[in-house]
Design a protein around this motif. Structure first.
Motif, short mmCIF file in Angstrom:
data_model
loop_
_atom_site.label_atom_id
_atom_site.label_comp_id
_atom_site.label_asym_id
_atom_site.label_seq_id
_atom_site.Cartn_x
_atom_site.Cartn_y
_atom_site.Cartn_z
N TYR A 534 0.83 -1.20 0.00
CA TYR A 534 0.00 0.00 0.00
C TYR A 534 0.87 1.26 0.00
CZ TYR A 534 -4.51 -2.29 0.79
OH TYR A 534 -5.66 -3.03 0.66
N ALA A 535 1.90 1.26 0.84
CA ALA A 535 2.79 2.43 0.91
C ALA A 535 3.51 2.66 -0.41
CB ALA A 535 3.80 2.24 2.05
N SER A 536 3.94 1.57 -1.04
CA SER A 536 4.61 1.71 -2.34
C SER A 536 3.64 2.19 -3.41
CB SER A 536 5.24 0.38 -2.74
OG SER A 536 5.92 0.48 -3.96
N LEU A 537 2.38 1.78 -3.30
CA LEU A 537 1.38 2.19 -4.28
C LEU A 537 1.10 3.69 -4.19
CD1 LEU A 537 -0.77 1.43 -6.41
CD2 LEU A 537 -2.36 1.01 -4.52
N THR A 548 -0.31 -1.32 -15.93
CA THR A 548 0.72 -2.36 -16.10
C THR A 548 2.04 -1.92 -15.50
OG1 THR A 548 -0.37 -3.05 -18.16
CG2 THR A 548 1.90 -3.81 -17.78
N GLU A 549 2.42 -0.68 -15.76
CA GLU A 549 3.69 -0.18 -15.20
C GLU A 549 3.62 -0.09 -13.68
OE1 GLU A 549 5.60 2.76 -18.46
OE2 GLU A 549 3.67 3.38 -17.66
N ILE A 550 2.47 0.34 -13.16
CA ILE A 550 2.32 0.41 -11.71
C ILE A 550 2.40 -0.98 -11.10
CG2 ILE A 550 0.72 1.01 -9.87
CD1 ILE A 550 -0.26 3.32 -11.58
N ASP A 551 1.76 -1.93 -11.73
CA ASP A 551 1.81 -3.31 -11.25
C ASP A 551 3.25 -3.82 -11.24
OD1 ASP A 551 0.03 -5.95 -10.83
OD2 ASP A 551 1.74 -6.45 -12.11
N TYR A 600 -0.74 -15.56 -2.63
CA TYR A 600 -1.82 -14.67 -2.20
C TYR A 600 -1.39 -13.20 -2.31
CZ TYR A 600 -3.85 -18.96 -0.33
OH TYR A 600 -4.35 -20.23 -0.20
N LEU A 601 -0.10 -12.93 -2.06
CA LEU A 601 0.40 -11.57 -2.24
C LEU A 601 0.35 -11.16 -3.71
CD1 LEU A 601 3.48 -11.53 0.18
CD2 LEU A 601 1.26 -10.42 0.51
N GLU A 602 0.65 -12.10 -4.60
CA GLU A 602 0.55 -11.81 -6.03
C GLU A 602 -0.89 -11.49 -6.42
OE1 GLU A 602 2.21 -15.08 -8.11
OE2 GLU A 602 4.28 -14.46 -7.81
N ASP A 603 -1.83 -12.26 -5.90
CA ASP A 603 -3.24 -11.97 -6.17
C ASP A 603 -3.65 -10.62 -5.59
OD1 ASP A 603 -3.36 -14.44 -7.39
OD2 ASP A 603 -4.15 -15.46 -5.61
N PHE A 604 -3.10 -10.29 -4.43
CA PHE A 604 -3.40 -9.02 -3.79
C PHE A 604 -2.96 -7.86 -4.68
CE2 PHE A 604 -1.83 -5.56 -1.04
CZ PHE A 604 -3.04 -5.17 -0.47
N ILE A 605 -1.73 -7.94 -5.22
CA ILE A 605 -1.23 -6.88 -6.11
C ILE A 605 -2.07 -6.82 -7.38
CG2 ILE A 605 0.75 -6.17 -7.51
CD1 ILE A 605 2.57 -7.37 -5.40
N THR A 606 -2.45 -7.96 -7.90
CA THR A 606 -3.27 -7.99 -9.11
C THR A 606 -4.62 -7.32 -8.88
OG1 THR A 606 -2.20 -10.05 -9.80
CG2 THR A 606 -4.30 -9.50 -10.84
N ASN A 607 -5.19 -7.53 -7.71
CA ASN A 607 -6.51 -6.95 -7.41
C ASN A 607 -6.46 -5.44 -7.29
OD1 ASN A 607 -7.71 -9.47 -7.41
ND2 ASN A 607 -7.38 -9.79 -5.21
N ILE A 608 -5.40 -4.91 -6.68
CA ILE A 608 -5.36 -3.46 -6.48
C ILE A 608 -4.92 -2.72 -7.74
CG2 ILE A 608 -4.93 -3.69 -4.01
CD1 ILE A 608 -2.05 -3.09 -4.47
N THR A 609 -4.30 -3.42 -8.69
CA THR A 609 -3.89 -2.77 -9.95
C THR A 609 -4.79 -3.13 -11.12
OG1 THR A 609 -2.31 -4.57 -10.38
CG2 THR A 609 -1.48 -2.63 -9.22
N ASN A 610 -5.70 -4.11 -10.92
CA ASN A 610 -6.64 -4.53 -11.97
C ASN A 610 -5.92 -5.03 -13.22
OD1 ASN A 610 -8.95 -3.85 -10.44
ND2 ASN A 610 -8.74 -1.71 -11.06
N ILE A 611 -4.85 -5.79 -13.01
CA ILE A 611 -4.09 -6.37 -14.11
C ILE A 611 -4.33 -7.88 -14.13
CG2 ILE A 611 -1.79 -6.79 -15.06
CD1 ILE A 611 -2.74 -3.98 -15.41
N SER A 612 -4.67 -8.38 -15.28
CA SER A 612 -4.91 -9.82 -15.40
C SER A 612 -3.60 -10.54 -15.64
CB SER A 612 -5.88 -10.10 -16.56
OG SER A 612 -6.02 -11.49 -16.75
N ARG A 620 7.02 -12.11 -11.32
CA ARG A 620 6.67 -13.00 -10.23
C ARG A 620 7.40 -12.58 -8.96
NH1 ARG A 620 2.31 -15.71 -11.46
NH2 ARG A 620 2.89 -17.27 -9.89
N LEU A 621 6.79 -12.87 -7.81
CA LEU A 621 7.46 -12.60 -6.54
C LEU A 621 8.49 -13.69 -6.27
CD1 LEU A 621 4.50 -11.44 -4.26
CD2 LEU A 621 6.06 -10.07 -5.63
N TYR A 622 9.61 -13.25 -5.70
CA TYR A 622 10.71 -14.17 -5.45
C TYR A 622 10.64 -14.77 -4.06
CZ TYR A 622 12.60 -11.74 -9.51
OH TYR A 622 12.78 -11.21 -10.75
#
Length: 841
Positions: A534-537, A548-551, A600-612, A620-622
């Motif tokens: 959230y802070a980074s967003l 896409t760039e924000i994601d 779940y963190l990847e899904d969380f980022i996808t949800n807040i950026t609306n990127i499929s 991918r998260l490392y």
């Protein structure tokens, strides 16, 4: 006689040396004196005597001279004292005489000046009366010129007052404002323009008629000065304007930035979220001085009338009439280029001052805000001048000025932002830069480089976030009890599930109370990672970037958090001395669940950026590699601490290496060690199977190595067969422990193989089967394949020394003699094998 002759020879030489000392410079005295010591022996003593005699002679001469002149000196002083009294009297008389002369001359001077003044007046009156009819038109025109010059002050006050009323209550719109500006310019410049026209009529029509008179020449000579006065007055107005505009540029920029912020329609709540405070506008119209016009800032109030159609723009807050007036005057006088050069030069100087930041600007957001508002105010004024005047400034000039300013701004922001350690301050700085860029972009200035700079500041912002979250993670690890999370009812269970995405059907079926496998730090870390996202967003907002760039930016910053910050905190935690085996086991379990939560963190980022993720390539998260490294470190630390614990038990061993018979039971330290290993391996059941098996195998191998080193210790010089038998009882317990399968998953006797080397060594000495060992040495099927000849030789030598010490009369018994011979034969053959191995190597 020889001494007398020597003395006679040296006397003239000494006199010569004394003459040189008296007549030469002091810098040359050294070599002269050195010749005294280089001469005959003891000559310096005689020279000293000669020198003392010379000094005495000079003293007598000085005394005679003083005695001779003493009486004359006394008489001179006496005469001087007598003259002093007369001189003082003479001085008083001179001063009194001078005063009386001055007093008497004043009356004469006054009367003379009065006579001269009366005669001049009579002559002037006569001349004026005679030539008045001829000169009256010239005087009237010149008087008119003076009136026009003196009418400037009242014109300024009334014109500005009327213009201010018109702007507040007059017509609206751009056309109305332009008409008001034009009206102000013509009114303020009318008197100057009329004065210039009057000067032209005087020069061309009236002055030629009376050019023979001196006053006419004075008027003619005064006209250029009047023109210069007009130029200076208008230039003075311009200087006052420049000074005032410099002083109020921050207010102008503040208003412009506020209006630009209000125009952003994509997020009306952005000012509240980012805590950007510009405050209420309370600009009060400046007092107009009597001698000059300053920039006029009008009232800007909050909207009181709901039907108000238009808010005053920044241009409405500024009175530009001094600029128009000065430009018009210089244009009429044909010196427009001089005015342009002066204006541009002064504004460039002001630009450099505006672009110079305060040294402590990076400490608070107010410092950055003042810096930005001053720059915006400067360029808003220049943009207005560009559009309402022709030629005073050009687009090329403003572009050059902006490029220079932009380079300086970027350098300043890059330098000062590097000092920011507070992520909230960096975020506020980013919001100010965005509003600053949007404001100037609205006035037509290119700001792409500012948005490029924001990507650099984003990296700085991420670094400050990483440092902040490193402290957060350390606090979480410090507060954790490294025990599974207990829950006693459904409400507590759901609370944990709401914080951390944990799914385990078996745990759901269990009755309360029950425990989650992870400790409290796991849900806390998961929550903090989401807070970091959230802070980074927040920084990515308003950067005019695609989703896409924000994601992608969010995923990269999250990867840095996982791979660098969290991983470093985990590794530091694992290496801390107070972390025991139980805590390490819990850390491994925690990292396993954190790794599973990365999806779940990847899904969380996808949800807040609306990127499929299915249609767009995403980073991918490392988490897998991050927590894998931490687990490996924890596993290695488990193996190390477990071996250290084994060493602590082994150090408690207290064998009697010369005992004749064993105790019949295993040693106490070893039984305690085995019990400890059994209990700790029970804890390891929560670990992945391979980790527990590797730890168990490592422990057994380390125990076997430690026991072997105990036998082969160089400080252990003698060992009896009874000690070997007692040691064998301890090894048997180790083998029983290995065969009891303390950790499930081993196949067959795999764990017992950890003690195979020690077992074959002990069997060789217990059975005393040297013939078989020596006969089968080197064969793959040898019964004692794992017994090294060097190890066997070392142990055998220790047993031989014990045999000699304990059996004093062994040489008198045949069996003992045969055994000694056998040991010597075996040792000889073992040495041969050892030598053969070394040569082969």
């Amino acid at each position: 006689m020889a001494e007398s002759g020597e003395g006679l020879g040296t006397v003239p030489e000494h006199e010569r040396i004394l003459q040189e000392i008296e007549s030469t410079d002091t810098a040359c005295v050294g070599p002269t004196l050195r010749s005294v010591y280089d001469d005959q022996p003891n000559a310096h003593k005689k020279f000293m005597e000669k020198l003392d005699a010379c000094i005495r002679n000079h003293d007598k001469e000085i005394e005679k001279m003083c005695n001779f002149h003493h009486q004359g000196f006394v008489d001179a002083i006496t005469e001087l004292l007598k003259v002093r009294t007369d001189a003082e009297k003479l001085k008083v008389q001179v001063i009194d005489t001078n005063r009386r002369f001055q007093d008497a001359g004043k009356e004469v001077i006054v009367q003379t000046e009065d006579i001269i003044r009366c005669r001049i007046q009579q002559r002037n009156i006569t001349t004026v009366v005679e030539k008045l009819q001829l000169c009256l038109p010239v005087l009237e025109m010149y008087s008119k010129l003076k009136e026009q010059m003196n009418a400037k002050r009242s014109c300024d006050v009334s014109c500005l007052s009327d213009t201010g009323k018109s702007k507040v209550g007059g017509e609206r719109g751009a056309a109305g404002r332009k008409a008001q500006l034009c009206q102000g310019v013509s009114c303020l410049c009318l008197w100057y323009y009329s004065a210039l026209k009057t000067m032209e009529q005087l020069e061309n029509v009236y002055f030629p008629r009376v050019s023979q008179y001196r006053f006419c020449q004075l008027m003619i000579e005064n006209l250029p000065k009047l023109r210069e006065d007009i130029k200076e007055i208008s230039m003075s107005d311009l200087k006052d304007f420049l000074e005032s505009i410099r002083k109020h540029s921050d207010k102008i920029g503040e208003t412009a930035m506020k209006q630009a912020q209000q125009q952003k329609t994509f997020n009306v709540s952005l000012p509240k979220q980012n805590n950007v405070k510009f405050g209420k506008n309370v600009y009060i119209k400046d007092r107009i001085p009597e001698e000059r016009n300053e920039i006029v800032l009008k009232h800007t109030f909050e909207e009181e009338d709901e039907n108000e159609e238009e808010v005053l723009t920044v241009q409405d807050l500024v009175d530009f009439s001094p600029v128009y007036r000065c430009l018009h005057i210089y244009s009429v006088l044909g010196d427009e280029e001089t005015f342009q050069n002066y204006y541009r030069k002064q504004r460039k100087k002001q630009a450099r001052l505006v672009l110079q930041p305060q040294s402590n600007m990076h400490e608070t957001v107010d410092g950055y805000r003042r810096y930005f508002t001053q720059i915006v105010g400067f360029f808003v004024v220049e943009d207005h001048i560009l559009h309402v005047t022709q030629g005073l400034v050009t687009r090329a000039y403003t572009d050059e000025l902006w490029n220079m300013a932009l380079s300086k701004i970027i350098a300043v922001l890059r330098a000062h932002s590097s000092y920011c350690t507070d992520p909230d301050l960096v975020l506020e700085l980013k919001n100010l830069i965005v509003i600053f860029a949007d404001t100037l972009q609205g006035y037509g200035f290119p700001v792409n480089r500012l948005f490029d700079l924001l990507f650099e500041i984003r990296d700085q912002y991420n670094e400050t976030l990483l440092k902040k979250w490193a402290a957060v993670f350390r606090d979480i690890f410090e507060e954790d009890n490294y025990s599974p999370i207990p829950v006693v009812n459904e409400e507590e269970y759901k609370t944990v599930i709401s914080k951390f995405p944990f799914q385990d059907p078996d745990l759901e079926k269990q009755s309360f109370p029950k425990k989650f496998p992870m400790s409290q730090s796991v849900p806390h870390i998961y929550i903090q990672v989401k807070e970091f996202i959230y802070a980074s967003l927040k920084f990515s907002e308003s950067l005019h970037r695609s989703s896409t760039e924000i994601d992608d930016m969010l995923r990269k910053s999250t990867n840095l958090l996982l791979t660098r910050t969290l991983n470093s905190c985990l590794l530091n935690l694992i290496r801390k001395p107070h972390i025991g085996l139980t805590e390490l086991v819990q850390i491994i379990i925690n990292t396993t669940h954190l790794e599973q939560a990365c999806k779940y963190l990847e899904d969380f980022i996808t949800n807040i950026t609306n990127i499929s993720q299915e249609t767009v390539h995403t980073t991918r998260l490392y988490g897998l590699s991050t927590f894998k490294d931490a687990r490996h470190a924890a596993e290695g630390e488990i193996y190390t601490k477990l071996n250290q614990k084994i060493d602590e038990f082994v150090q408690l061993a207290d064998y009697d290496w010369t005992m004749s018979e064993p105790d019949g039971r295993a040693s106490g330290y070893l039984m305690d060690l085995i019990n400890f290993l059994r209990s700790i391996f029970q804890v390891f059941t929560h670990l992945p199977g391979k980790v527990a098996q590797t730890a168990c195998m490592s422990a057994c191998q380390h125990l076997s190595t430690s026991l072997t080193q105990m036998l082969l210790d160089s400080e252990l010089k003698q060992i009896s067969m009874g000690a070997i038998q007692q040691f064998n009882l301890d090894v048997i317990q180790c083998e029983l422990f290995a065969s009891s399968e303390p950790v499930p998953g081993f196949q067959g006797e795999t764990l017992q193989l950890a003690f195979i080397d020690l077992r074959q060594l002990l069997d060789l000495f217990m059975v005393w089967d040297w013939s078989t060992y020596l006969a089968d040495y080197g064969q793959p099927a040898s019964k004692y394949l794992r017994v090294n000849p060097n190890t066997a030789l070392t142990l055998l030598e220790k047993m031989k020394d014990t045999s000699k010490k304990n059996n004093i009369f062994a040489q008198f018994r045949k069996n003992d003699r045969d055994k000694q011979k056998l040991m010597e034969t075996v040792m000889k053959q073992l040495r041969g094998l050892v030598n053969g191995m070394s040569q082969h190597t």
